[in-house]
Scaffold this motif. Structure first.
Motif, PDB file in Angstrom:
ATOM      1  N   TRP A 166      46.526  44.711  43.705  1.00 57.34           N
ATOM      2  CA  TRP A 166      47.844  44.645  43.101  1.00 57.34           C
ATOM      3  C   TRP A 166      48.660  45.897  43.403  1.00 57.34           C
ATOM      4  O   TRP A 166      49.835  45.820  43.778  1.00 57.34           O
ATOM      5  CB  TRP A 166      47.697  44.457  41.587  1.00 57.34           C
ATOM      6  N   ALA A 167      48.000  47.067  43.274  1.00 59.39           N
ATOM      7  CA  ALA A 167      48.741  48.324  43.401  1.00 59.39           C
ATOM      8  C   ALA A 167      49.156  48.591  44.835  1.00 59.39           C
ATOM      9  O   ALA A 167      50.142  49.274  45.070  1.00 59.39           O
ATOM     10  CB  ALA A 167      47.887  49.486  42.884  1.00 59.39           C
ATOM     11  N   SER A 168      48.417  48.041  45.815  1.00 62.65           N
ATOM     12  CA  SER A 168      48.793  48.278  47.208  1.00 62.65           C
ATOM     13  C   SER A 168      50.153  47.679  47.516  1.00 62.65           C
ATOM     14  O   SER A 168      50.840  48.146  48.415  1.00 62.65           O
ATOM     15  CB  SER A 168      47.760  47.664  48.144  1.00 62.65           C
ATOM     16  N   ASN A 169      50.544  46.645  46.782  1.00 62.02           N
ATOM     17  CA  ASN A 169      51.823  45.964  46.997  1.00 62.02           C
ATOM     18  C   ASN A 169      51.977  45.548  48.452  1.00 62.02           C
ATOM     19  O   ASN A 169      52.984  45.825  49.099  1.00 62.02           O
ATOM     20  CB  ASN A 169      52.985  46.862  46.571  1.00 62.02           C
ATOM     21  N   SER A 170      50.948  44.916  48.953  1.00 59.61           N
ATOM     22  CA  SER A 170      50.941  44.452  50.320  1.00 59.61           C
ATOM     23  C   SER A 170      50.287  43.082  50.323  1.00 59.61           C
ATOM     24  O   SER A 170      49.571  42.740  49.385  1.00 59.61           O
ATOM     25  CB  SER A 170      50.165  45.445  51.176  1.00 59.61           C
ATOM     26  N   LYS A 171      50.536  42.297  51.361  1.00 59.91           N
ATOM     27  CA  LYS A 171      50.138  40.893  51.280  1.00 59.91           C
ATOM     28  C   LYS A 171      48.630  40.703  51.353  1.00 59.91           C
ATOM     29  O   LYS A 171      48.037  40.041  50.514  1.00 59.91           O
ATOM     30  CB  LYS A 171      50.817  40.126  52.408  1.00 59.91           C
ATOM     31  N   TYR A 172      47.997  41.299  52.346  1.00 59.83           N
ATOM     32  CA  TYR A 172      46.573  41.049  52.551  1.00 59.83           C
ATOM     33  C   TYR A 172      45.704  41.587  51.417  1.00 59.83           C
ATOM     34  O   TYR A 172      44.792  40.892  50.981  1.00 59.83           O
ATOM     35  CB  TYR A 172      46.129  41.604  53.904  1.00 59.83           C
ATOM     36  N   PRO A 173      45.982  42.801  50.918  1.00 63.17           N
ATOM     37  CA  PRO A 173      45.194  43.240  49.759  1.00 63.17           C
ATOM     38  C   PRO A 173      45.322  42.294  48.572  1.00 63.17           C
ATOM     39  O   PRO A 173      44.327  42.039  47.888  1.00 63.17           O
ATOM     40  CB  PRO A 173      45.787  44.606  49.434  1.00 63.17           C
ATOM     41  N   LEU A 174      46.525  41.747  48.341  1.00 69.56           N
ATOM     42  CA  LEU A 174      46.684  40.854  47.192  1.00 69.56           C
ATOM     43  C   LEU A 174      45.831  39.601  47.383  1.00 69.56           C
ATOM     44  O   LEU A 174      45.117  39.172  46.466  1.00 69.56           O
ATOM     45  CB  LEU A 174      48.153  40.477  47.004  1.00 69.56           C
ATOM     46  N   ALA A 186      42.236  40.491  46.896  1.00 71.48           N
ATOM     47  CA  ALA A 186      41.903  40.746  45.503  1.00 71.48           C
ATOM     48  C   ALA A 186      41.762  39.437  44.734  1.00 71.48           C
ATOM     49  O   ALA A 186      40.837  39.276  43.936  1.00 71.48           O
ATOM     50  CB  ALA A 186      42.965  41.620  44.859  1.00 71.48           C
ATOM     51  N   LEU A 187      42.665  38.486  44.988  1.00 72.70           N
ATOM     52  CA  LEU A 187      42.580  37.201  44.289  1.00 72.70           C
ATOM     53  C   LEU A 187      41.281  36.504  44.634  1.00 72.70           C
ATOM     54  O   LEU A 187      40.556  36.022  43.754  1.00 72.70           O
ATOM     55  CB  LEU A 187      43.757  36.317  44.689  1.00 72.70           C
ATOM     56  N   ARG A 188      40.994  36.442  45.950  1.00 78.40           N
ATOM     57  CA  ARG A 188      39.761  35.795  46.374  1.00 78.40           C
ATOM     58  C   ARG A 188      38.557  36.442  45.734  1.00 78.40           C
ATOM     59  O   ARG A 188      37.683  35.770  45.184  1.00 78.40           O
ATOM     60  CB  ARG A 188      39.610  35.937  47.885  1.00 78.40           C
ATOM     61  N   SER A 189      38.510  37.781  45.814  1.00 78.79           N
ATOM     62  CA  SER A 189      37.303  38.444  45.334  1.00 78.79           C
ATOM     63  C   SER A 189      37.199  38.323  43.829  1.00 78.79           C
ATOM     64  O   SER A 189      36.105  38.153  43.301  1.00 78.79           O
ATOM     65  CB  SER A 189      37.292  39.895  45.749  1.00 78.79           C
ATOM     66  N   ALA A 190      38.341  38.373  43.117  1.00 75.56           N
ATOM     67  CA  ALA A 190      38.269  38.274  41.664  1.00 75.56           C
ATOM     68  C   ALA A 190      37.664  36.933  41.266  1.00 75.56           C
ATOM     69  O   ALA A 190      36.723  36.881  40.469  1.00 75.56           O
ATOM     70  CB  ALA A 190      39.654  38.423  41.051  1.00 75.56           C
ATOM     71  N   SER A 191      38.148  35.829  41.861  1.00 76.43           N
ATOM     72  CA  SER A 191      37.607  34.555  41.397  1.00 76.43           C
ATOM     73  C   SER A 191      36.202  34.326  41.936  1.00 76.43           C
ATOM     74  O   SER A 191      35.391  33.684  41.274  1.00 76.43           O
ATOM     75  CB  SER A 191      38.537  33.397  41.739  1.00 76.43           C
ATOM     76  N   LEU A 192      35.877  34.905  43.092  1.00 78.63           N
ATOM     77  CA  LEU A 192      34.496  34.791  43.576  1.00 78.63           C
ATOM     78  C   LEU A 192      33.549  35.563  42.671  1.00 78.63           C
ATOM     79  O   LEU A 192      32.492  35.060  42.285  1.00 78.63           O
ATOM     80  CB  LEU A 192      34.416  35.333  45.003  1.00 78.63           C
ATOM     81  N   LEU A 193      33.954  36.792  42.299  1.00 77.20           N
ATOM     82  CA  LEU A 193      33.058  37.621  41.495  1.00 77.20           C
ATOM     83  C   LEU A 193      32.858  37.021  40.113  1.00 77.20           C
ATOM     84  O   LEU A 193      31.736  36.974  39.619  1.00 77.20           O
ATOM     85  CB  LEU A 193      33.607  39.043  41.375  1.00 77.20           C
ATOM     86  N   VAL A 194      33.946  36.525  39.479  1.00 74.63           N
ATOM     87  CA  VAL A 194      33.747  35.985  38.134  1.00 74.63           C
ATOM     88  C   VAL A 194      32.910  34.717  38.188  1.00 74.63           C
ATOM     89  O   VAL A 194      32.105  34.462  37.293  1.00 74.63           O
ATOM     90  CB  VAL A 194      35.071  35.748  37.369  1.00 74.63           C
ATOM     91  N   SER A 195      33.047  33.914  39.261  1.00 82.57           N
ATOM     92  CA  SER A 195      32.243  32.692  39.346  1.00 82.57           C
ATOM     93  C   SER A 195      30.763  33.032  39.419  1.00 82.57           C
ATOM     94  O   SER A 195      29.946  32.454  38.698  1.00 82.57           O
ATOM     95  CB  SER A 195      32.637  31.881  40.573  1.00 82.57           C
ATOM     96  N   TYR A 196      30.427  33.981  40.305  1.00 84.96           N
ATOM     97  CA  TYR A 196      29.011  34.312  40.445  1.00 84.96           C
ATOM     98  C   TYR A 196      28.493  35.109  39.264  1.00 84.96           C
ATOM     99  O   TYR A 196      27.296  35.142  39.016  1.00 84.96           O
ATOM    100  CB  TYR A 196      28.771  35.024  41.771  1.00 84.96           C
ATOM    101  N   ARG A 234      54.767  40.441  46.162  1.00 89.29           N
ATOM    102  CA  ARG A 234      54.544  39.837  44.837  1.00 89.29           C
ATOM    103  C   ARG A 234      54.863  38.347  44.938  1.00 89.29           C
ATOM    104  O   ARG A 234      55.908  37.884  44.490  1.00 89.29           O
ATOM    105  CB  ARG A 234      55.450  40.494  43.790  1.00 89.29           C
ATOM    106  N   MET A 235      53.952  37.620  45.602  1.00 89.20           N
ATOM    107  CA  MET A 235      54.296  36.249  45.980  1.00 89.20           C
ATOM    108  C   MET A 235      53.575  35.254  45.078  1.00 89.20           C
ATOM    109  O   MET A 235      52.765  35.606  44.228  1.00 89.20           O
ATOM    110  CB  MET A 235      53.895  36.026  47.428  1.00 89.20           C
ATOM    111  N   HIS A 236      53.896  33.977  45.282  1.00 82.84           N
ATOM    112  CA  HIS A 236      53.201  32.911  44.560  1.00 82.84           C
ATOM    113  C   HIS A 236      51.774  32.810  45.072  1.00 82.84           C
ATOM    114  O   HIS A 236      51.521  33.025  46.243  1.00 82.84           O
ATOM    115  CB  HIS A 236      53.898  31.576  44.797  1.00 82.84           C
TER     116      HIS A 236
END
Lengths: 355, 118
Positions: A147-155, A158-168, B53-55
């Motif tokens: 989130w803090a990087s404010n860049s597309k690929y990190p976001l 982060a989303l992928r890893s967050a939902s992968l980590l919580v699932s496992y 900050r996209m969808h």
């Protein structure tokens, strides 16, 4: 020796009261655990490059020191002298906080991991619960980094890893429940002592499917290949690490490797008898191996699992993201829930040497 | 009893000290030559098309909700797991009912397609 040290301090430093001495001793013990841990982590990176090198018919690092043995230190010093880049669009405070937030839980877990019969920092009654709880705090570091990087690929990473980590995380939680059922305790020391008496008494036999599930989940929890979609070079260029450089990146890296070592230790403690010798109860062999200190057994078993990380990384191609989620929710979760009932039945029937 | 928990606080402080210390070392020893291109956000060598900050897919949110449910189940299971060998068949049947309710919910969300990632 500690007592002697404490007496010495009491005698010559009068303003030094009991509470401070206790904290100081814990501090010294902590540093004495964390420094070898960081060196172990550094040599894990060396082992990774060397082992995967040989598996791919290369020779790996061999320039710095004899057979490349000083390579980890060269890497560390190089990273120290690299610029830490702060992207203009990034939220600087969160950007700097994220790697620290990933690193702190990785260190804090080691307060409760027992390495031998009397070789631990603290013996909590809820140590396994503590490991599960603080292990999930590390996810914040990755989300915050994205989130803090404010860049597309990190976001995206982060989303992928967050939902992968919580699932496992759920699967690891359910596996831990089966181990707790078998041992009737949440204390890691007691979980290990209830597995005493040779290789047949360890929990890997009654909980064999859970052992496999735990190990695969451990790979996913630590973002290792074949589940490293967080980094996913070919898709999202390195995920949350894209905007990080220098020591900030090194902290993420260290957190990941220390977590790998922790997961290996946890697998050994929960399923492979911890510090118990595999020859307990075997005539001749037990006496023959009696001189080996218990921590050596633990470290030996851990090194097998650490090698397994590298072996798996060199063997399997990366999973697709939907396949990872399907494996977690549609295969592992029903399997673990079913095995909880099986273990409950086995406990009620007092099966074998385990229950 | 409570002093068993003191090392945890010490370890958390040690972790913060190591983390902040290493970052500071890197900050002090490394050069600092910012320029516009270097500090721009990474986008394969050209200016970014859109705001980052996209969808994003609602499924990530759904997974987070399901995680809360199941993690709570784990939290409920652990106290039972500690004493279940002493509870006997009473504890076994009681928890079976609880597990059955959990499984019914799980089957429901499976059939609803909450677990599909196409």
């Amino acid at each position: 020796m500690w007592q002697g040290f404490v007496d010495f301090v009491y005698q010559y430093v009068p303003w030094f009261d009991g509470g401070l001495a206790v904290v100081l001793i814990i501090l010294i013990k902590g540093v004495a655990l964390i420094l070898p841990l960081i060196i172990m982590m550094a040599y894990m990176t060396y082992a990774e490059r060397k082992v995967i090198g040989y598996m791919q018919l290369r020779i790996g690092p061999n320039r710095v020191g004899p057979i490349g043995l000083l390579q980890p230190f060269a890497d560390v010093f190089k990273l120290m002298f690299k610029e830490i880049i702060f992207p203009t669009k990034a939220n600087v405070y969160l950007f700097v906080l994220a790697p620290i937030l990933a690193f702190v839980p990785a260190i804090a877990i080691w307060a409760v991991i027992p390495l031998g019969q009397d070789f631990y920092i603290t013996n909590l009654d809820i140590s396994l619960l503590y490991v599960l709880a603080i292990g999930s705090v590390g996810i914040y570091g990755i989300i915050l980094a994205g989130w803090a990087s404010n860049s597309k690929y990190p976001l995206l990473g982060a989303l992928r890893s967050a939902s992968l980590l919580v699932s496992y995380e759920i699967v690891v939680g359910f596996v831990a429940v089966t181990v707790v059922m078998a041992a009737s305790s949440v204390n890691l020391n007691e979980i290990v002592s209830s597995q005493s008496g040779g290789i047949w008494n360890w929990y890997w036999i009654p909980l064999f499917p859970m052992m496999i599930v735990f190990w695969i989940s451990a790979l996913a929890e630590t973002n290792r290949a074949p589940f490293d979609v967080v980094e996913g070079e070919s898709e999202i260029m390195g995920g949350t690490h894209v905007e990080y450089s220098g020591m900030c990146f090194a902290l993420f890296f260290m957190a990941e490797y220390i977590n790998m070592i922790m997961m290996a230790a946890l697998a050994v403690l929960m399923f492979f008898g911890g510090w118990h010798s595999p020859f307990e109860g075997v005539p001749y062999l037990q006496e023959f191996f009696a001189f080996v200190p218990d921590i050596m057994w633990l470290l030996g078993k851990m090194s097998f699992f650490l090698f397994l990380y590298l072996w798996i990384r060199a063997t399997f191609p990366r999973y697709r993201y939907d396949q990872i989620m399907r494996l977690c929710w549609k295969v592992f979760l029903p399997l673990t829930i079913a095995w909880i009932m099986v273990v409950a039945l086995m406990t009620q029937l007092h099966l074998g040497p385990w229950f | 009893m409570l002093e068993n928990y003191l090392p945890i606080i010490v370890f958390i402080f040690l972790g913060i000290a190591f983390g902040v210390g290493l970052t500071l070392v890197g900050y002090l020893l490394g050069p600092s030559k910012p320029d516009e291109e270097k500090n721009s956000q990474f986008e394969c060598g050209f200016p970014a098309f859109e705001d980052s900050r996209m969808h994003f897919n609602v499924r990530y949110y759904l997974v987070a909700i399901l995680f809360i449910l199941f993690d709570l189940e784990v939290a409920f299971f652990i106290p039972w797991a500690v004493v279940q060998s002493k509870l006997g068949w009473f504890g076994f049947i009681g928890m079976s009912v609880f597990l059955l309710l959990l499984v019914v919910g799980f089957i429901f969300e499976w059939k609803k397609g909450a677990l599909e990632w196409e």
